[in-house]
Design a protein around this motif. Structure first.
Motif, PDB file in Angstrom:
ATOM      1  N   LEU A 147       0.830  -1.204   0.000  1.00 38.05           N
ATOM      2  CA  LEU A 147       0.000   0.000   0.000  1.00 38.05           C
ATOM      3  C   LEU A 147       0.869   1.260   0.000  1.00 38.05           C
ATOM      4  O   LEU A 147       0.592   2.218  -0.734  1.00 38.05           O
ATOM      5  CB  LEU A 147      -0.936  -0.006   1.207  1.00 38.05           C
ATOM      6  N   LYS A 148       1.936   1.266   0.797  1.00 39.85           N
ATOM      7  CA  LYS A 148       2.818   2.435   0.842  1.00 39.85           C
ATOM      8  C   LYS A 148       3.426   2.705  -0.537  1.00 39.85           C
ATOM      9  O   LYS A 148       3.514   3.859  -0.980  1.00 39.85           O
ATOM     10  CB  LYS A 148       3.925   2.213   1.868  1.00 39.85           C
ATOM     11  N   ALA A 149       3.844   1.632  -1.214  1.00 41.88           N
ATOM     12  CA  ALA A 149       4.455   1.800  -2.543  1.00 41.88           C
ATOM     13  C   ALA A 149       3.436   2.356  -3.533  1.00 41.88           C
ATOM     14  O   ALA A 149       3.738   3.255  -4.330  1.00 41.88           O
ATOM     15  CB  ALA A 149       5.001   0.463  -3.034  1.00 41.88           C
ATOM     16  N   LEU A 183      -7.651   2.914  -8.034  1.00 43.26           N
ATOM     17  CA  LEU A 183      -8.498   1.769  -7.686  1.00 43.26           C
ATOM     18  C   LEU A 183      -7.754   0.801  -6.780  1.00 43.26           C
ATOM     19  O   LEU A 183      -8.289   0.334  -5.763  1.00 43.26           O
ATOM     20  CB  LEU A 183      -8.942   1.052  -8.966  1.00 43.26           C
ATOM     21  N   VAL A 184      -6.491   0.508  -7.122  1.00 39.27           N
ATOM     22  CA  VAL A 184      -5.702  -0.422  -6.311  1.00 39.27           C
ATOM     23  C   VAL A 184      -5.512   0.123  -4.899  1.00 39.27           C
ATOM     24  O   VAL A 184      -5.626  -0.610  -3.910  1.00 39.27           O
ATOM     25  CB  VAL A 184      -4.342  -0.704  -6.982  1.00 39.27           C
ATOM     26  N   GLU A 200      -8.765  -0.681   2.055  1.00 34.75           N
ATOM     27  CA  GLU A 200      -9.833  -1.401   2.759  1.00 34.75           C
ATOM     28  C   GLU A 200      -9.294  -2.677   3.396  1.00 34.75           C
ATOM     29  O   GLU A 200      -9.609  -3.008   4.546  1.00 34.75           O
ATOM     30  CB  GLU A 200     -10.965  -1.732   1.785  1.00 34.75           C
ATOM     31  N   LYS A 201      -8.461  -3.428   2.631  1.00 35.38           N
ATOM     32  CA  LYS A 201      -7.907  -4.667   3.170  1.00 35.38           C
ATOM     33  C   LYS A 201      -6.980  -4.395   4.346  1.00 35.38           C
ATOM     34  O   LYS A 201      -7.016  -5.099   5.367  1.00 35.38           O
ATOM     35  CB  LYS A 201      -7.146  -5.423   2.075  1.00 35.38           C
ATOM     36  N   ASN A 205      -7.046  -1.854   6.370  1.00 34.92           N
ATOM     37  CA  ASN A 205      -7.848  -1.424   7.521  1.00 34.92           C
ATOM     38  C   ASN A 205      -8.426  -2.627   8.267  1.00 34.92           C
ATOM     39  O   ASN A 205      -8.445  -2.662   9.506  1.00 34.92           O
ATOM     40  CB  ASN A 205      -8.972  -0.487   7.071  1.00 34.92           C
ATOM     41  N   ARG A 206      -8.900  -3.627   7.478  1.00 35.48           N
ATOM     42  CA  ARG A 206      -9.440  -4.834   8.119  1.00 35.48           C
ATOM     43  C   ARG A 206      -8.333  -5.591   8.850  1.00 35.48           C
ATOM     44  O   ARG A 206      -8.522  -6.090   9.963  1.00 35.48           O
ATOM     45  CB  ARG A 206     -10.096  -5.741   7.081  1.00 35.48           C
ATOM     46  N   LYS A 207      -7.170  -5.661   8.218  1.00 32.83           N
ATOM     47  CA  LYS A 207      -6.058  -6.369   8.847  1.00 32.83           C
ATOM     48  C   LYS A 207      -5.565  -5.632  10.091  1.00 32.83           C
ATOM     49  O   LYS A 207      -5.131  -6.262  11.061  1.00 32.83           O
ATOM     50  CB  LYS A 207      -4.921  -6.557   7.840  1.00 32.83           C
ATOM     51  N   LYS A 208      -5.640  -4.311  10.060  1.00 31.58           N
ATOM     52  CA  LYS A 208      -5.235  -3.550  11.239  1.00 31.58           C
ATOM     53  C   LYS A 208      -6.132  -3.877  12.436  1.00 31.58           C
ATOM     54  O   LYS A 208      -5.658  -3.984  13.571  1.00 31.58           O
ATOM     55  CB  LYS A 208      -5.288  -2.051  10.942  1.00 31.58           C
ATOM     56  N   LYS A 209      -7.427  -4.045  12.167  1.00 28.08           N
ATOM     57  CA  LYS A 209      -8.348  -4.415  13.251  1.00 28.08           C
ATOM     58  C   LYS A 209      -7.982  -5.790  13.809  1.00 28.08           C
ATOM     59  O   LYS A 209      -7.978  -5.998  15.025  1.00 28.08           O
ATOM     60  CB  LYS A 209      -9.784  -4.424  12.733  1.00 28.08           C
TER      61      LYS A 209
END
Length: 642
Positions: free
Chosen positions: A194-196, A212-213, A219-220, A222-226
């Protein structure tokens, strides 16, 4: 992240003619309009639809700069500069406005620019709307360089500046970060990926694919952070309780999601000494359990160690020993269960497979056979209930032989069924007279030399009473006499054949095969006899056999005729009729056998099905059911009545 705003600054060192060297810096905020490719909700008003569309790209730029903030010296030329650039049309026409505010006054600037040719822009502007303060110039871009040139008529002065661009083209940098992001995502490192992609987006905000990517990855992530937050909190709780292995597992799950999670790495580092001591104590406990032959507890201890350190030599060594013990014991239980399954003792099979699965819960063969045994056991329970109902019904109707067969079928499915066993003992006095009558009748046939009928009679007796030893002894003798008699008929057929009396040879062969369709020597001799008879005689014999309803003999004759003359239409027509009649007969016999089989009269079923094999030796369903019926007869004979 995508943003329309940017911040910049510069640092200056200067030396006025009459002053000491000084230093200052400038800082500014810049805004440039760009499309909202990742806008989540569709705007309602026309203005906001336009403002978020691709058409807004670079239409408006605004800058605010505070210049010459002194760091040293006495520079008092501080300025506040406010500027804007507007592109009112889709064509490359820009209008520029600027207002410079300083101590003692301010200046207003107005200008315009447009593209002349590729990489060349025309510039025009004036100060405070004074025509004499007008400037005219060009801006030229060539590879990594930019040159600006302008002329002021009032001052009769030409200004020239040259800039060198050291960084790669924005599109190139965007592509590089995009490729890096793709590689990181393939490696399942979504956080760094994501950073790249966000860096790629900063260089090329208009790229819809990158937008889009980034949206999907955000979203992914954010879910993984939870998930990470939850796992990290769990790890902390376990660590506080001193459950270091469980805490380690929770932290490792965090690192499986994000290998660079700094808080988790710090906690693992601080927990390492405590975890090491805990593993030493656990290893000592595991060895103690192993020496006490408590394999299950020892396995639990060593598994905890290997969950943290897969290379722990001691734990690995003991686990290898435990696996060897479990493998041997598992195999013992598994093959014992398989034996019970093949014996149709499904309850015992389930018990053994359950023991095996306690040692290896994921063994697919043991799981499959246990399920098969459970399914068969359920089917057997239903079948036993049906058989008991039928037996009781036949008993009430005084059909004791049929009732006896049903109870024996129950014992075949469940040898420990005490009710069926008691009923068999009770019915013995009622069927003993029936059995004795059938036995004496079969014995009379034996004395008359009617071996085939005697065999059928003794088999019927044994189907009612498998323990009838006299019937079993006579059955063996009858079979021996039958085959001895068939051998005599074969020798006679061979004699007729050698004398070229082919018709008599055929009569003997037909008799042999009517008794035993599998008598191979008689089959061969029969074919030779047919081959030696003239085609005309064969036609006459075929028609006679067909007229008498002996379609099997007729079929053999017409096949022999067609072997001699494949174009014989009469023989071909008769052969088709024979095949039709015999197929109907096979179906009829198969159904008759199934009726006897379903009633538990396996001997009768086998006798009927053997007639099918004399017509079609390769009839697959018949062979399968004969095998099943024979197995059930063997099982019944093994049941000992108490």
């Amino acid at each position: 992240m995508q943003s329309d705003f940017s911040v910049g600054g510069n640092f200056n060192i200067f030396k006025p003619d009459t002053s000491a060297t000084g230093a200052s810096f400038s800082v500014g905020l810049f805004y440039r309009s760009s499309p909202k490719y990742r806008f989540q909700e569709q705007p309602q008003s026309s203005f906001w639809k336009f403002w978020h569309s691709a058409d807004i790209k670079d239409r408006l730029s605004i800058g605010l700069v505070f210049c010459n903030i002194p760091l040293s010296g006495k520079d008092k030329n501080q300025e506040l500069r406010l500027g804007a650039a507007v592109k009112p049309f889709k064509h490359d026409y820009f209008f520029h406005l600027a207002w410079h505010i300083r101590n003692g006054g301010s200046d207003f600037f107005f200008g315009a620019s447009t593209k002349l040719v590729k990489n060349v822009d025309l510039l025009v502007g004036m100060k405070n709307f004074v025509a004499k303060e007008a400037n005219l110039g060009l801006s030229v871009r060539f590879r990594g360089m930019r040159m600006d040139c302008s002329y002021n008529d009032r001052k009769q002065m030409v200004n020239l500046s040259v800039g060198i661009i050291f960084s790669p083209d924005e599109k190139v940098q965007a592509q590089q970060y995009r490729m890096l992001g793709t590689q990181l995502v393939k490696e399942n490192d979504l956080f760094e990926g994501l950073k790249a992609y966000q860096k790629a987006l900063a260089y090329d905000p208009a790229d819809e694919t990158i937008n889009l990517v980034v949206t999907v990855l955000q979203e992914k992530v954010n879910r993984k952070k939870k998930t990470i937050d939850s796992l990290f909190a769990i790890g902390q709780k376990f660590e506080e309780k001193g459950w270091y292995v469980t805490a380690f597992k929770a932290y490792r799950q965090v690192l499986n999601i994000n290998p660079r999670h700094k808080k988790t790495l710090r906690h693992l580092k601080s927990m390492a000494p405590k975890l090491s001591n805990y593993l030493e104590d656990t290893f000592a406990k595991g060895v103690a359990f192993y020496e006490k032959n408590d394999i299950r507890q020892a396995e639990t201890m060593f598994s905890k160690i290997l969950a943290v350190n897969t290379n722990h030599a001691g734990a690995g060594k003991y686990m290898a020993k435990i696996d060897s013990i479990k493998t041997y014991t598992f195999s013992e239980y598994y093959y014992r269960g398989l034996g019970y399954y093949n014996q149709k003792r499904y309850k015992r099979a389930i018990e053994e497979f359950t023991k095996a699965l306690a040692l290896n819960p994921n063994d697919q063969d043991a799981l499959r056979y246990k399920k098969l045994a459970e399914d068969r056991q359920r089917q057997n329970k239903k079948r036993i209930s049906r058989l008991l109902r039928e037996a009781e019904k036949y008993e009430k109707q005084n059909l004791f032989v049929k009732a006896n067969n049903r109870y024996r079928q129950v014992l075949e499915l469940d040898e420990n069924n005490s009710y069926a066993r008691k009923k068999l003992t009770y019915l013995r006095r009622y069927i003993s007279s029936v059995v004795e009558s059938k036995y004496q009748k079969a014995r009379g046939l034996f004395k008359k030399g009617n071996w085939r009928a005697a065999i059928d009679g003794f088999s019927e007796v044994l189907s009612i009473d498998p323990s009838h030893q006299r019937a079993r002894s006579y059955l063996r003798r009858a079979r021996k006499e039958l085959y001895s008699n068939l051998d005599q008929h074969y020798r006679q057929a061979k004699k007729y054949f050698n004398q070229k009396n082919y018709e008599k040879a055929l009569e003997e062969c037909n008799y042999i095969l009517s008794v035993d369709a599998g008598y191979a020597a008689a089959q061969t001799l029969q074919s030779q006899a047919y081959a030696s008879i003239s085609r005309q005689n064969l036609h006459e014999k075929g028609k006679k056999a067909f007229a008498k309803g002996d379609f099997l003999t007729a079929r053999k004759i017409y096949r022999e005729i067609l072997a001699k003359d494949p174009n014989d239409k009469v023989a071909a027509d008769y052969l088709r009729q024979c095949d039709t009649k015999l197929n109907d007969r096979v179906e009829q016999l198969f159904n008759e056998g199934m009726v006897s089989y379903s009633e538990g009269d396996y001997n009768s079923a086998i006798q009927v099905w053997n007639k099918i094999l004399s017509i079609d030796p390769d009839h697959k369903s018949t062979k399968e059911y004969i095998k099943k019926a024979t197995e059930r007869l063997d099982a019944l004979s093994r049941i000992k009545e108490k």
